[in-house]
Design an enzyme around this catalytic site. Structure first.
Site, mmCIF file in Angstrom:
data_model
loop_
_atom_site.group_PDB
_atom_site.id
_atom_site.type_symbol
_atom_site.label_atom_id
_atom_site.label_comp_id
_atom_site.label_asym_id
_atom_site.label_seq_id
_atom_site.Cartn_x
_atom_site.Cartn_y
_atom_site.Cartn_z
ATOM 1 N N GLU A 139 74.971 51.767 12.416
ATOM 2 C CA GLU A 139 74.787 51.654 10.969
ATOM 3 C C GLU A 139 73.982 50.395 10.634
ATOM 4 O O GLU A 139 74.505 49.284 10.756
ATOM 5 C CB GLU A 139 76.145 51.590 10.262
ATOM 6 C CG GLU A 139 76.025 51.476 8.747
ATOM 7 C CD GLU A 139 77.374 51.322 8.031
ATOM 8 O OE1 GLU A 139 78.376 51.003 8.708
ATOM 9 O OE2 GLU A 139 77.412 51.498 6.805
ATOM 10 N N GLU B 87 82.273 55.242 0.506
ATOM 11 C CA GLU B 87 82.719 53.902 0.861
ATOM 12 C C GLU B 87 82.686 53.029 -0.391
ATOM 13 O O GLU B 87 81.681 52.981 -1.092
ATOM 14 C CB GLU B 87 81.810 53.303 1.940
ATOM 15 C CG GLU B 87 82.340 51.991 2.498
ATOM 16 C CD GLU B 87 81.493 51.488 3.660
ATOM 17 O OE1 GLU B 87 82.020 51.383 4.766
ATOM 18 O OE2 GLU B 87 80.300 51.197 3.452
HETATM 19 MN MN MN Z 1 78.852 51.474 5.288
#
Ligand code: MN
Length: 293
Positions: free
Chosen positions: A150, A244
């Site tokens: 990520e 998120e």
């Molecule tokens: Mn994230």
């Protein structure tokens, strides 16, 4: 007929603790909000009762994914080989825990600690980081776990800030069970466009975080989330799509500083979660992908 989109939620939206009560609250909250998946942050992969957590989510019919991250003392991108070695142990611990939990993946900022960068990594440190990720990927493959890379914004890491950098890292690792994981919050800071980033990740894209520019209610910030949904549908992305969000009073203590969570951007977990699930489903529908079937 395509299967339903796996729309998930980060566990810390509901509770950042690690007691059986916390796990039950996460599972009940995620299910009530309509999610089919929970992302469990393993952090340094210490102190998590895998059986208790797994049963709590299974009881609500929820799937599970895992994320993890490095610390200052255990960091595979560190200049100090001893710190990098400790980071490799952390990563292997997380891989085994993800496997024990039945997660198909271990994703996140696996390549370094959040918020600690002072400069880009040296060539030697970066090469060691790639070697460790390659060894970890081989171990993960035996366990049936895919690793996700990520990229995060410049204030959180100097190793990978963009989809193109993450894709390059995955190409260097050169193992089949490594993917790119994109996050709209970071894309909003670093990328030219959502569509451009999805294109850069190409067929390596395997995981997506949907997060607003302020990490609160979706659709109330500056991130081009519909642009992201349009790009995901246009490219035929079928992986997990996970909401998120962070707010100061509900964050794990170890995340508040590196993520700079200085204020509450939302207060009701149930409300922000229900809103997010509907927002993601509606955005996918608008992009031409019916999420429920
Ligand atoms: Mn994230």
């Amino acid at each position: 007929v395509r299967p339903p989109v796996r729309i998930g939620v980060h566990a810390f939206v509901f509770a950042a603790g690690r007691s059986a009560r916390d796990y039950a609250r996460v599972a009940a909250g995620a299910r009530a909000a309509g999610f089919s998946l929970v992302e469990v942050p393993l952090l340094d992969a210490v102190g998590i009762a895998a059986g208790v957590l797994r049963r709590a989510l299974e009881a609500e019919g929820l799937g599970l994914t895992c994320s993890a991250g490095m610390t200052a003392a255990a960091d595979i991108s560190a200049e100090d080989p001893a710190v990098a070695a400790a980071g490799e142990q952390l990563l292997l611990r997380a891989v085994r825990l993800a496997a024990a939990l039945g997660s198909p993946c271990l994703t996140g900022v696996l390549y370094g600690p959040l918020g600690a960068a002072r400069s880009p990594p040296s060539r030697a440190a970066r090469a060691r980081c790639v070697d460790i990720l390659r060894r970890s990927a081989r171990t993960a493959q035996v366990e049936g776990v895919t690793l996700g890379i990520e990229p995060v914004n410049r204030y959180e890491s100097s190793v990978a800030n963009t989809a193109a950098q993450a894709a390059a890292l995955v190409a260097e690792i050169a193992e089949p069970n490594v993917m790119v994981h994109l996050d709209a919050f970071h894309m909003n800071i670093e990328e030219e466009s959502m569509a451009g980033a999805v294109e850069d990740a190409d067929d390596l894209l395997g995981y997506v975080h949907v997060a607003e520019s302020h990490r609160g209610y979706l659709g109330t910030g500056s991130a081009d989330l519909q642009g992201l949904f349009d790009a995901l549908v246009a490219t035929g992305y079928e992986g997990p799509i996970v909401f998120e969000a962070f707010t100061r009073s509900r964050s794990a203590g170890e995340l508040a500083r590196p993520l700079a969570l200085w204020r509450d951007v939302w207060t009701s977990a149930g409300d922000v979660a229900v809103h997010a699930e509907r927002f993601i489903a509606a955005g996918l529908e608008r992009a031409g992908r019916s999420p429920r079937a």
